[in-house]
Design an enzyme around this catalytic site. Structure first.
Site, PDB file in Angstrom:
ATOM      1  N   HIS A  61       0.928  -1.257  -0.081  1.00  0.00           N
ATOM      2  CA  HIS A  61      -0.154   0.056  -0.066  1.00  0.00           C
ATOM      3  C   HIS A  61       0.857   1.151   0.119  1.00  0.00           C
ATOM      4  O   HIS A  61       0.306   2.337   0.266  1.00  0.00           O
ATOM      5  CB  HIS A  61      -0.733   0.057   1.386  1.00  0.00           C
ATOM      6  CG  HIS A  61      -2.110  -1.022   1.125  1.00  0.00           C
ATOM      7  ND1 HIS A  61      -2.779  -1.415   2.334  1.00  0.00           N
ATOM      8  CD2 HIS A  61      -2.623  -1.725   0.118  1.00  0.00           C
ATOM      9  CE1 HIS A  61      -3.715  -2.194   1.791  1.00  0.00           C
ATOM     10  NE2 HIS A  61      -3.411  -2.449   0.430  1.00  0.00           N
ATOM     11  N   THR A 115      -4.201  -7.456  11.305  1.00  0.00           N
ATOM     12  CA  THR A 115      -5.015  -6.714  10.343  1.00  0.00           C
ATOM     13  C   THR A 115      -6.522  -7.353  10.361  1.00  0.00           C
ATOM     14  O   THR A 115      -6.953  -8.498  11.012  1.00  0.00           O
ATOM     15  CB  THR A 115      -4.821  -7.370   8.966  1.00  0.00           C
ATOM     16  OG1 THR A 115      -5.343  -6.631   7.884  1.00  0.00           O
ATOM     17  CG2 THR A 115      -4.577  -8.744   8.509  1.00  0.00           C
ATOM     18  N   ASN A 165      -3.864 -12.083  15.857  1.00  0.00           N
ATOM     19  CA  ASN A 165      -4.674 -10.682  16.006  1.00  0.00           C
ATOM     20  C   ASN A 165      -4.982 -10.458  17.288  1.00  0.00           C
ATOM     21  O   ASN A 165      -4.938 -11.321  18.225  1.00  0.00           O
ATOM     22  CB  ASN A 165      -5.635 -10.663  15.091  1.00  0.00           C
ATOM     23  CG  ASN A 165      -6.167  -9.261  14.434  1.00  0.00           C
ATOM     24  OD1 ASN A 165      -5.145  -8.732  14.029  1.00  0.00           O
ATOM     25  ND2 ASN A 165      -7.342  -8.850  14.508  1.00  0.00           N
TER      26      ASN A 165
HETATM   27  C1  BV8 Z   1      -7.559  -2.917  -5.715  1.00  0.00           C
HETATM   28  C2  BV8 Z   1      -4.215   3.777   2.129  1.00  0.00           C
HETATM   29  C3  BV8 Z   1      -7.923  -3.263  -7.800  1.00  0.00           C
HETATM   30  C4  BV8 Z   1      -2.945   3.755   2.663  1.00  0.00           C
HETATM   31  C5  BV8 Z   1      -5.577   2.093   2.284  1.00  0.00           C
HETATM   32  C6  BV8 Z   1     -12.103  -7.556  -4.075  1.00  0.00           C
HETATM   33  C7  BV8 Z   1     -10.777  -7.731  -4.837  1.00  0.00           C
HETATM   34  C8  BV8 Z   1     -10.149  -6.561  -5.129  1.00  0.00           C
HETATM   35  C9  BV8 Z   1     -10.613  -5.132  -4.566  1.00  0.00           C
HETATM   36  C10 BV8 Z   1     -11.575  -5.101  -3.986  1.00  0.00           C
HETATM   37  C11 BV8 Z   1     -12.578  -6.299  -3.402  1.00  0.00           C
HETATM   38  N1  BV8 Z   1     -13.602  -5.705  -3.169  1.00  0.00           N
HETATM   39  C12 BV8 Z   1     -13.450  -4.394  -2.852  1.00  0.00           C
HETATM   40  C13 BV8 Z   1     -12.510  -3.891  -3.319  1.00  0.00           C
HETATM   41  C14 BV8 Z   1     -11.916  -2.645  -3.530  1.00  0.00           C
HETATM   42  C15 BV8 Z   1     -10.992  -2.297  -2.218  1.00  0.00           C
HETATM   43  C16 BV8 Z   1     -11.413  -2.936  -1.018  1.00  0.00           C
HETATM   44  O1  BV8 Z   1     -10.891  -3.892  -0.317  1.00  0.00           O
HETATM   45  N2  BV8 Z   1     -12.538  -2.097  -0.447  1.00  0.00           N
HETATM   46  C17 BV8 Z   1     -12.892  -2.675   0.875  1.00  0.00           C
HETATM   47  C18 BV8 Z   1     -13.168  -1.491   1.685  1.00  0.00           C
HETATM   48  C19 BV8 Z   1     -13.954  -3.864   0.796  1.00  0.00           C
HETATM   49  N3  BV8 Z   1      -9.611  -2.536  -2.522  1.00  0.00           N
HETATM   50  C20 BV8 Z   1      -8.801  -1.476  -3.246  1.00  0.00           C
HETATM   51  O2  BV8 Z   1      -9.428  -0.664  -3.731  1.00  0.00           O
HETATM   52  C21 BV8 Z   1      -7.459  -1.583  -3.313  1.00  0.00           C
HETATM   53  N4  BV8 Z   1      -7.107  -1.702  -4.809  1.00  0.00           N
HETATM   54  O3  BV8 Z   1      -8.041  -3.546  -5.376  1.00  0.00           O
HETATM   55  O4  BV8 Z   1      -7.352  -2.167  -6.940  1.00  0.00           O
HETATM   56  C22 BV8 Z   1      -7.266  -2.647  -9.111  1.00  0.00           C
HETATM   57  C23 BV8 Z   1      -7.117  -3.711 -10.256  1.00  0.00           C
HETATM   58  C24 BV8 Z   1      -6.575  -3.019 -11.455  1.00  0.00           C
HETATM   59  C25 BV8 Z   1      -6.343  -1.813 -11.613  1.00  0.00           C
HETATM   60  C26 BV8 Z   1      -6.662  -1.039 -10.525  1.00  0.00           C
HETATM   61  C27 BV8 Z   1      -7.319  -1.204  -9.324  1.00  0.00           C
HETATM   62  C28 BV8 Z   1      -6.428  -0.903  -2.508  1.00  0.00           C
HETATM   63  C29 BV8 Z   1      -6.611  -0.996  -1.113  1.00  0.00           C
HETATM   64  C30 BV8 Z   1      -5.696   0.012  -0.531  1.00  0.00           C
HETATM   65  C31 BV8 Z   1      -6.387   1.020   0.077  1.00  0.00           C
HETATM   66  N5  BV8 Z   1      -5.482   1.801   1.085  1.00  0.00           N
HETATM   67  N6  BV8 Z   1      -4.926   2.927   2.793  1.00  0.00           N
HETATM   68  C32 BV8 Z   1      -2.863   4.374   4.227  1.00  0.00           C
HETATM   69  O5  BV8 Z   1      -3.734   5.502   4.317  1.00  0.00           O
HETATM   70  O6  BV8 Z   1      -2.324   3.855   5.221  1.00  0.00           O
HETATM   71  S1  BV8 Z   1      -6.513   0.780   3.243  1.00  0.00           S
HETATM   72  C33 BV8 Z   1      -6.168   0.696   4.710  1.00  0.00           C
HETATM   73  O7  BV8 Z   1      -6.630  -0.480   5.239  1.00  0.00           O
HETATM   74  C34 BV8 Z   1      -4.833   0.626   5.247  1.00  0.00           C
HETATM   75  O8  BV8 Z   1      -3.746   0.721   3.904  1.00  0.00           O
HETATM   76  C35 BV8 Z   1      -4.621  -0.544   5.751  1.00  0.00           C
HETATM   77  O9  BV8 Z   1      -3.305  -1.106   5.569  1.00  0.00           O
HETATM   78  C36 BV8 Z   1      -5.767  -1.266   5.287  1.00  0.00           C
HETATM   79  C37 BV8 Z   1      -5.907  -2.460   6.163  1.00  0.00           C
HETATM   80  O10 BV8 Z   1      -6.346  -2.054   7.448  1.00  0.00           O
HETATM   81  P1  BV8 Z   1      -5.596  -2.918   8.684  1.00  0.00           P
HETATM   82  O11 BV8 Z   1      -4.259  -2.764   8.485  1.00  0.00           O
HETATM   83  O12 BV8 Z   1      -6.038  -4.246   8.715  1.00  0.00           O
HETATM   84  O13 BV8 Z   1      -6.052  -2.009  10.141  1.00  0.00           O
HETATM   85  P2  BV8 Z   1      -7.368  -1.994  10.959  1.00  0.00           P
HETATM   86  O14 BV8 Z   1      -7.308  -0.807  11.589  1.00  0.00           O
HETATM   87  O15 BV8 Z   1      -8.556  -2.238   9.781  1.00  0.00           O
HETATM   88  O16 BV8 Z   1      -7.385  -3.228  11.662  1.00  0.00           O
HETATM   89  C38 BV8 Z   1      -6.226  -3.377  12.553  1.00  0.00           C
HETATM   90  C39 BV8 Z   1      -6.360  -4.672  13.380  1.00  0.00           C
HETATM   91  O17 BV8 Z   1      -5.232  -5.046  14.185  1.00  0.00           O
HETATM   92  C40 BV8 Z   1      -7.759  -5.104  13.868  1.00  0.00           C
HETATM   93  O18 BV8 Z   1      -8.171  -6.481  13.655  1.00  0.00           O
HETATM   94  C41 BV8 Z   1      -7.257  -5.003  15.406  1.00  0.00           C
HETATM   95  O19 BV8 Z   1      -8.000  -5.954  16.350  1.00  0.00           O
HETATM   96  C42 BV8 Z   1      -5.841  -5.554  15.543  1.00  0.00           C
HETATM   97  N7  BV8 Z   1      -4.857  -5.022  16.265  1.00  0.00           N
HETATM   98  C43 BV8 Z   1      -5.049  -3.555  17.051  1.00  0.00           C
HETATM   99  N8  BV8 Z   1      -4.006  -3.515  18.150  1.00  0.00           N
HETATM  100  C44 BV8 Z   1      -3.404  -4.822  17.923  1.00  0.00           C
HETATM  101  C45 BV8 Z   1      -3.860  -5.727  17.004  1.00  0.00           C
HETATM  102  N9  BV8 Z   1      -3.508  -6.842  16.751  1.00  0.00           N
HETATM  103  C46 BV8 Z   1      -2.499  -7.260  17.434  1.00  0.00           C
HETATM  104  N10 BV8 Z   1      -1.827  -6.625  18.412  1.00  0.00           N
HETATM  105  C47 BV8 Z   1      -2.155  -5.345  18.894  1.00  0.00           C
HETATM  106  N11 BV8 Z   1      -1.593  -4.572  19.475  1.00  0.00           N
END
Ligand code: BV8
Length: 232
Positions: free
Chosen positions: A112, A180, A205
């Site tokens: 990313h 994640t 996680n």
């Molecule tokens: C794309 C920017 C295609 C960077 C981010 C199916 C297939 C393919 C794509 C899709 C699909 N369905 C939908 C899509 C589109 C979309 C998508 O996934 N949408 C979602 C909302 C449904 N995906 C995309 O658009 C991706 N691109 O597919 O392109 C394509 C093909 C051809 C041509 C062009 C395009 C792009 C996705 C990237 C988006 N960018 N952010 C930034 O700002 O940092 S996403 C954002 O969420 C971040 O990047 C982050 O990395 C990502 C995931 O979040 P997590 O890292 O999991 O963080 P989160 O807070 O959610 O969770 C934290 C976890 O940690 C929790 O579970 C918590 O319990 C745990 N935790 C907390 N503390 C601890 C812990 N665990 C252990 N120890 C601790 N102490």
């Protein structure tokens, strides 16, 4: 140690950096709390209000450069695994911080993007960037210099290194997901791909992710405890 595995792919998310003081996205007081995703993590949001988006990433880059965040025991355990395993470890991170590298990890794919790089909004060429990106910063690669944007993959944009990631998943005999929510694709689909090729799969996680059912093994707790426990 993780005998007898010889090809380990590790997917990390914001949870691995949480104990280093970097906010996650979807947790309580997460980064998304006071921002709508579509305003700060989409190309449309950037076009609509570039100053808001630059500020969102400038604040996160300042924190990284402030010297107040450091790799935690989870990052260090993964770097140790890479050094000591008689085999290959590939870190695929969704994170844009540099804590894996700061811990000593070398074989890493930032799918990313990276906070400490900026990219030409025209060509996508990237340069290292150790400060704020302002609206006046333009590239040096275009005849008509284009604005510099964060080197970050937004929703709807193609993640980085997908060929390398698919190759690694093809070879993997162990797939570990750490910190994640499994909310974002294609990263959330990697566990299924690894399992299809016969890899053992482990979810580490704080709580079950949205794709917990895909994992053969699941262990819940803070990454700084769970990762060293698994690796050592
Ligand atoms: C794309 C920017 C295609 C960077 C981010 C199916 C297939 C393919 C794509 C899709 C699909 N369905 C939908 C899509 C589109 C979309 C998508 O996934 N949408 C979602 C909302 C449904 N995906 C995309 O658009 C991706 N691109 O597919 O392109 C394509 C093909 C051809 C041509 C062009 C395009 C792009 C996705 C990237 C988006 N960018 N952010 C930034 O700002 O940092 S996403 C954002 O969420 C971040 O990047 C982050 O990395 C990502 C995931 O979040 P997590 O890292 O999991 O963080 P989160 O807070 O959610 O969770 C934290 C976890 O940690 C929790 O579970 C918590 O319990 C745990 N935790 C907390 N503390 C601890 C812990 N665990 C252990 N120890 C601790 N102490």
């Amino acid at each position: 140690m993780l005998f007898p595995y010889r090809n380990i792919v590790v997917l990390t998310g914001a949870g691995i950096s949480a104990e280093s003081g970097i906010r996650t996205f979807r947790d309580q007081d997460g980064l998304w709390e006071n921002h709508h995703i579509e305003d700060v993590a989409t190309p449309e949001g950037y076009r609509r209000d570039p100053a808001l988006v630059q500020d969102f990433y400038n604040q996160r880059r300042q924190q990284l450069l402030s010297g107040t965040v450091a790799p935690n025991a989870a990052h260090l355990a993964l770097a140790k695994l890479e050094q000591e395993l008689d085999g290959k470890v590939t870190i695929v991170t969704q994170n844009i911080d540099n804590l894996h590298e700061a811990a000593g990890t070398r074989n890493i794919i930032h799918m990313h993007g990276e906070l400490l790089k900026a990219q030409c909004s025209q060509t996508g060429q990237t340069v290292n960037w150790q400060g704020d990106i302002s609206l006046d910063d333009h590239c040096h690669c275009c005849q008509m210099p284009a604005p510099m944007r964060p080197n970050v993959v937004w929703f709807g944009e193609m993640p980085i290194g997908m060929d390398r990631i698919h190759d690694a998943l093809l070879e993997a005999d162990l797939f570990i997901s750490i910190g994640t929510s499994g909310a974002v694709y294609p990263a959330a689909g990697f566990v299924h791909e690894a399992a299809m090729h016969g890899a053992h799969t482990i979810e580490l996680n704080l709580e079950p992710s949205e794709v917990e059912d895909e994992f053969a093994e699941k262990r819940y707790g803070p990454a700084s405890v769970m990762v060293p426990e698994l690796v050592d």
